[in-house]
Design an enzyme around this catalytic site. Sequence first.
Site, PDB file in Angstrom:
ATOM      1  N   SER A   1      -8.806  -9.530   2.690  1.00 47.19           N
ATOM      2  CA  SER A   1      -8.882 -10.483   1.573  1.00 47.19           C
ATOM      3  C   SER A   1     -10.315 -10.646   1.077  1.00 47.19           C
ATOM      4  O   SER A   1     -10.549 -10.835  -0.117  1.00 47.19           O
ATOM      5  CB  SER A   1      -8.360 -11.856   2.028  1.00 47.19           C
ATOM      6  OG  SER A   1      -6.985 -11.775   2.330  1.00 47.19           O
TER       7      SER A   1
ATOM      8  N   GLY B   1      26.411 -10.497   5.058  1.00 51.99           N
ATOM      9  CA  GLY B   1      26.694 -10.975   6.417  1.00 51.99           C
ATOM     10  C   GLY B   1      26.294  -9.945   7.464  1.00 51.99           C
ATOM     11  O   GLY B   1      25.258  -9.293   7.349  1.00 51.99           O
TER      12      GLY B   1
ATOM     13  N   THR C   1      -9.682  -1.671   1.502  1.00 53.71           N
ATOM     14  CA  THR C   1      -9.518  -2.534   2.679  1.00 53.71           C
ATOM     15  C   THR C   1     -10.133  -1.899   3.922  1.00 53.71           C
ATOM     16  O   THR C   1     -10.110  -0.686   4.087  1.00 53.71           O
ATOM     17  CB  THR C   1      -8.011  -2.783   2.895  1.00 53.71           C
ATOM     18  OG1 THR C   1      -7.517  -3.432   1.721  1.00 53.71           O
ATOM     19  CG2 THR C   1      -7.738  -3.661   4.098  1.00 53.71           C
ATOM     20  N   GLU C   2     -10.656  -2.752   4.790  1.00 57.98           N
ATOM     21  CA  GLU C   2     -11.249  -2.286   6.057  1.00 57.98           C
ATOM     22  C   GLU C   2     -10.625  -3.060   7.211  1.00 57.98           C
ATOM     23  O   GLU C   2     -10.045  -4.136   6.998  1.00 57.98           O
ATOM     24  CB  GLU C   2     -12.757  -2.524   6.028  1.00 57.98           C
ATOM     25  CG  GLU C   2     -13.429  -1.749   4.916  1.00 57.98           C
ATOM     26  CD  GLU C   2     -14.944  -1.855   4.944  1.00 57.98           C
ATOM     27  OE1 GLU C   2     -15.490  -2.616   5.765  1.00 57.98           O
ATOM     28  OE2 GLU C   2     -15.560  -1.145   4.129  1.00 57.98           O
TER      29      GLU C   2
ATOM     30  N   ALA D   1     -12.148  -6.418   6.888  1.00 61.45           N
ATOM     31  CA  ALA D   1     -12.320  -6.995   5.541  1.00 61.45           C
ATOM     32  C   ALA D   1     -11.138  -6.621   4.661  1.00 61.45           C
ATOM     33  O   ALA D   1     -11.056  -5.500   4.158  1.00 61.45           O
ATOM     34  CB  ALA D   1     -13.621  -6.497   4.912  1.00 61.45           C
TER      35      ALA D   1
ATOM     36  N   GLU E   1      -2.243  -5.502  -2.090  1.00 65.68           N
ATOM     37  CA  GLU E   1      -2.940  -5.757  -3.370  1.00 65.68           C
ATOM     38  C   GLU E   1      -3.301  -7.232  -3.558  1.00 65.68           C
ATOM     39  O   GLU E   1      -3.165  -7.788  -4.645  1.00 65.68           O
ATOM     40  CB  GLU E   1      -2.164  -5.177  -4.539  1.00 65.68           C
ATOM     41  CG  GLU E   1      -2.232  -3.660  -4.476  1.00 65.68           C
ATOM     42  CD  GLU E   1      -1.890  -2.955  -5.740  1.00 65.68           C
ATOM     43  OE1 GLU E   1      -2.256  -3.434  -6.818  1.00 65.68           O
ATOM     44  OE2 GLU E   1      -1.248  -1.894  -5.643  1.00 65.68           O
TER      45      GLU E   1
ATOM     46  N   VAL F   1      24.510 -12.381   1.927  1.00 62.93           N
ATOM     47  CA  VAL F   1      25.795 -12.191   1.228  1.00 62.93           C
ATOM     48  C   VAL F   1      26.624 -11.123   1.957  1.00 62.93           C
ATOM     49  O   VAL F   1      27.841 -11.260   2.112  1.00 62.93           O
ATOM     50  CB  VAL F   1      25.565 -11.795  -0.257  1.00 62.93           C
ATOM     51  CG1 VAL F   1      26.864 -11.335  -0.913  1.00 62.93           C
ATOM     52  CG2 VAL F   1      24.975 -12.966  -1.033  1.00 62.93           C
TER      53      VAL F   1
END
Length: 378
Positions: free
Chosen positions: A131, A338, A125-126, A129, A362, A336
């Site tokens: 996806s 709370g 990844t960049e 860039a 990923e 659940v």
Amino acid sequence: MDFNLTEEQEALQKMARKFSEQEIIPYIQEYDDKEEFPWSIIKKMHEVGLMTTAVPEEYGGPGIDMVGQMLVTEELCYGCLGVGATMAASALLAPGPVEVGANHEQKKYFYNMLNEGKLAAFCLTEPGAGSDVAAMSTTARRDGDYYILNGTKQFITNAGVADVYVVFATTDKKLRFKGINGFIVDRHTPGITVGPEEKKMGLRVSDTRQVIFEDVRVPVANRLGAENEGFKICMKALDLSRPSVAAEAVGVAQRAFEEAIKYSKERVAFGQPISNFQAIRFILADMAMEIEAARLLTYKACVQAMKGLPFTHIASYAKCFASDVAMRVTTNAVQVLGGYGYLREYKVEKLMRDAKVMQIYEGTNQIQRVVISGHILK
Ligand code: CAA
């Protein structure tokens, strides 16, 4: 069709769960609070073989199959996603392009590093860039027997703790996917620097940084596969590693589910444990169903891959579904519990913060849906 694990797989699963309970859970809150890399835990994981499950036997590893690797991933992430993701980035994601595209010498070098307890990182990844892999800007200019790498990688797991990188760069950006190459790069090569540690919502014990390449000379012998074949090597590697994100998600969700069950049996309201109330019981029932479905999809992706059957789409089903499940289950676990669920002292708050990243890294879950829809409409 057999849904049972083998005896060896069960033993591996038990060993990894025990490690999580004894070596991760009691210590991890402090690391998370301090946003500190848990070196002592990672070193112990290496000592007991949990950092090298995917190293093939011919390169000195145990050669554990993909289902076994997922069982370990799930159990480590039951303890802490940041610990499990450190292992997965080093031991499953970075080795992917090596397994797919490397020659014997390259494999020997890379797997030796893992066997020695060194960590690896996957640099794809960049800043501009993520996806769109084919739009990468990091360049690899040929200069005799070397390539000269220039550019910046972003969000790199293990960037500051790894000794070896698998790096993708382009010989010509205009060629898009047809110009991309993968390289094994010694992290200590002159010209490589790393950025400061990123401050993250979750995954706080994991080391995430930029990696900057300035005129970094990498021998041609370190290129994976033929020139400009790197994109497909990268895609195949991501196919192999996406089930591990699914396994991470199942581990995090399972932990949140167990915390929610425990609390619901202890907490009394209106004169009885809240687990007696249908409002809570139905939440728990949905959690149980979804986790089991996510787990089975994870195994299915692995079995397809191990049998050499097409599995790109199933890997995407598993990654996308399981990480969406982890987000829902951890959010509902907080519900659940709370008000207590919102406190750091009660573990589910961390689980919910950690879960989010699995819908992003990923390949975002939108990219998984691009892959899936492309497959079903082909
Ligand atoms: N296996 C083999 N070949 C594949 C492939 C696969 N899974 N996917 C694509 N290809 C081939 C195609 O067949 C095509 O080749 P041909 O023309 O010869 O048939 C070529 O590659 C180009 O394919 P596309 O046109 O589909 O490529 P694209 O530019 O449209 O991109 C994409 C496809 C799926 C969107 C891809 O860019 C992608 O996966 N993006 C997400 C990136 C990602 O997952 N990043 C994660 C970074 S790692 C990380 O997050 C971990 C961390 O440490 C934080």
